[in-house]
Structures are given as structure tokens and as C-alpha cells.
Design an enzyme around this catalytic site. Structure first.
Site, mmCIF file in Angstrom:
data_model
loop_
_atom_site.group_PDB
_atom_site.id
_atom_site.type_symbol
_atom_site.label_atom_id
_atom_site.label_comp_id
_atom_site.label_asym_id
_atom_site.label_seq_id
_atom_site.Cartn_x
_atom_site.Cartn_y
_atom_site.Cartn_z
ATOM 1 N N GLU A 42 48.069 74.901 40.870
ATOM 2 C CA GLU A 42 48.586 73.552 41.060
ATOM 3 C C GLU A 42 48.747 73.181 42.531
ATOM 4 O O GLU A 42 48.612 72.015 42.904
ATOM 5 C CB GLU A 42 49.942 73.406 40.353
ATOM 6 C CG GLU A 42 49.900 73.555 38.847
ATOM 7 C CD GLU A 42 49.338 72.321 38.151
ATOM 8 O OE1 GLU A 42 49.577 71.213 38.641
ATOM 9 O OE2 GLU A 42 48.660 72.489 37.114
ATOM 10 N N ASP A 60 44.496 61.374 39.015
ATOM 11 C CA ASP A 60 44.122 61.780 37.656
ATOM 12 C C ASP A 60 44.593 60.803 36.596
ATOM 13 O O ASP A 60 44.555 61.105 35.398
ATOM 14 C CB ASP A 60 44.666 63.180 37.355
ATOM 15 C CG ASP A 60 46.191 63.246 37.356
ATOM 16 O OD1 ASP A 60 46.843 62.244 37.720
ATOM 17 O OD2 ASP A 60 46.736 64.305 36.997
ATOM 18 N N THR A 65 52.318 62.932 40.922
ATOM 19 C CA THR A 65 52.528 64.293 40.440
ATOM 20 C C THR A 65 53.452 64.973 41.436
ATOM 21 O O THR A 65 53.239 64.860 42.646
ATOM 22 C CB THR A 65 51.192 65.051 40.352
ATOM 23 O OG1 THR A 65 50.373 64.427 39.371
ATOM 24 C CG2 THR A 65 51.411 66.511 39.977
#
Length: 257
Positions: A42, A60, A65
Site C-alpha cells: 500500500e 482509483d 485514500t
């Protein structure tokens, strides 16, 4: 003679020679390994504790995020996290974004979040209460369910990690690319140990299904976190996820001694 000792004696099994139960992923040392493995994929780093302050839009379709497990403004888990933090510490620096997080949930919109939300997220990450909230939501939503399901399927630490990494990326739900959808696809090819199947064969089927799910979405189409990490451990027979561990993600090499 009654109880476990009686049963062991009846079946001719000695406590002294019985194999110890395998260590699950919820063992503190194994959990630390799991956090590092996910962070390598990640955040391209084994220093997962440095990721409490991480935040960006990775393009995305899930908005921002952020944090140690990639909480997303577009998928609801970031909203739940900020709500938990605010319940525990009203008036915190990101509490004022709750209305905006409710509005953008389900989209990639930054409406009501820009321009200051990333800066304020990083400020919040200096607060131990926010870091603990991230830990607790990671465990509630992702880690604990994955470990429970893995144990119920008779999987050891590696299999439990395969489940955890899948639920981190795909979430859970009814759609074929969710964790449950991936597991159902695997079950059509092999049985887990709890159903009398072979653990290695089942995990190969699960990882095949995981790769299929990843390839359904351009943002997840690089499958190296499976191909050059989880499959490496599996093919080495390291079902207990014991160090030393060597793997690659996106071409970068990592080691846990």
C-alpha cells in the site's frame, strides 16, 4: 476418565507428543508481520506506523485514500473512522469534515474536503487518540473478520493473511470482486482444510480468484502483491508465515528477518 485428557488417552494420543496448535495471524508477532506486508504493497514501506498521516487521491475512483489501511472517502470506511474519532474526542481537527464525508461517500468527489482536509488529516495523525481509532477500525472492519474467517476455514497464518490482504483491497459484500465473491470463486475449484481439502491447493485457488478480481479493475491490475509475495510464501511451504521472509511488490524487494 473424562474430559480432554480422557479423550486423548482413548484415542492413543499423548499430550506430550501432540503437535502444538499453529500460531494464528492474531499473535502479536504475526500481526506485526501482516502490517508490514500490507504496508509494502500500500505504501512501498515496511514502516506501517509512519502511515497514520498518509493521505492522497491515487486516482482509483475512491476519492482520498489515507491512513494505515487505506481508508477511503468514497467507500464509507473513512467516514466511520472520523465518526469514531469524533465520538471519542469531540471537536477534533477533522470533525468538521463529517458532513462533507457523508456527502461524498460513494463517489470520488472532494467536495467540501479541499483544500484543507489533507493538511488537517496529517495534523490529526499526531494525536494518539486518532492513531488508536485507526487501529481499532482496521481491526473491526478488516483484520478481525479476515482472521475469524480464515480460522473457520482451517487456514494457518499465511491463509489468514491472504484473506486479510484481499478484504483490505476489495472490501466485502455481494459482488464477485469482493472478498466473499473471491472466496466463493475459489470454493468452486478447491475445498479449504475445514471441509477436508488440501490447504496449499485451496490457497492456490484463492489466489487465482484474487488475481482475477484484481484484473477487473485497472487501478488494481498489477498483481505483484500476490504473484511475487503471497505465492512466494505459499510455494516455499511457509504456511505459518514464519520469518525470514523475502518478497517483492511492484518490483521493489523487501525482507523481514
Amino acid at each position: 476418565m473424562t474430559g480432554a485428557l480422557g479423550a486423548a488417552s482413548f484415542f492413543g494420543i499423548s499430550r506430550a507428543t501432540a503437535a502444538p496448535a499453529a500460531t494464528g495471524l492474531d499473535d502479536p508477532a504475526k500481526k506485526e508481520i501482516a502490517m508490514k506486508l500490507v504496508s509494502s504493497a500500500e505504501n512501498s514501506s515496511l514502516d506501517w506506523k509512519a502511515q497514520y498521516k498518509y493521505i492522497e487521491d491515487i486516482g482509483d475512483g475512491r476519492g482520498y485514500t489515507a491512513g494505515i489501511i487505506g481508508f477511503c472517502s468514497g467507500t464509507g470506511d473513512m467516514l466511520d473512522l472520523v465518526q469514531l474519532y469524533t465520538d471519542r474526542k469531540p471537536g477534533n481537527v477533522i470533525a468538521r469534515y463529517l458532513p462533507a464525508l457523508r456527502r461524498v461517500n460513494g463517489s470520488d468527489s472532494h467536495a467540501g474536503l479541499d483544500p484543507d482536509f489533507p493538511r488537517d488529516w496529517r495534523k490529526a495523525a499526531s494525536d494518539s487518540a486518532f492513531r488508536q481509532a485507526q487501529n481499532d477500525e482496521r481491526d473491526r472492519v478488516y483484520f478481525d473478520p479476515a482472521v475469524r474467517r480464515g480460522k473457520s476455514d482451517g487456514l494457518r497464518a499465511l491463509g489468514q493473511f491472504c484473506y486479510y490482504d484481499a478484504i483490505v483491497m476489495h472490501g466485502d459484500g455481494d459482488d464477485p470482486t469482493s472478498f466473499s465473491g473471491i472466496r466463493k470463486r475459489a470454493l468452486r475449484q478447491a475445498k479449504p482444510p475445514a471441509q477436508g481439502g488440501d490447504e496449499v491447493r485451496y490457497l492456490e485457488a484463492f489466489l487465482d480468484a484474487r488475481v482475477w478480481a484484481m484484473k477487473q479493475e485497472e487501478a488494481h491490475s498489477d498483481t505483484s502483491r500476490v504473484d511475487t509475495a503471497q505465492r512466494v510464501f505459499l510455494r516455499r511451504g511457509n504456511l505459518d508465515l514464519d520469518p525470514p521472509l523475502d518478497w517483492k511488490v511492484y518490483g521493489d524487494s523487501y525482507h523481514i528477518g
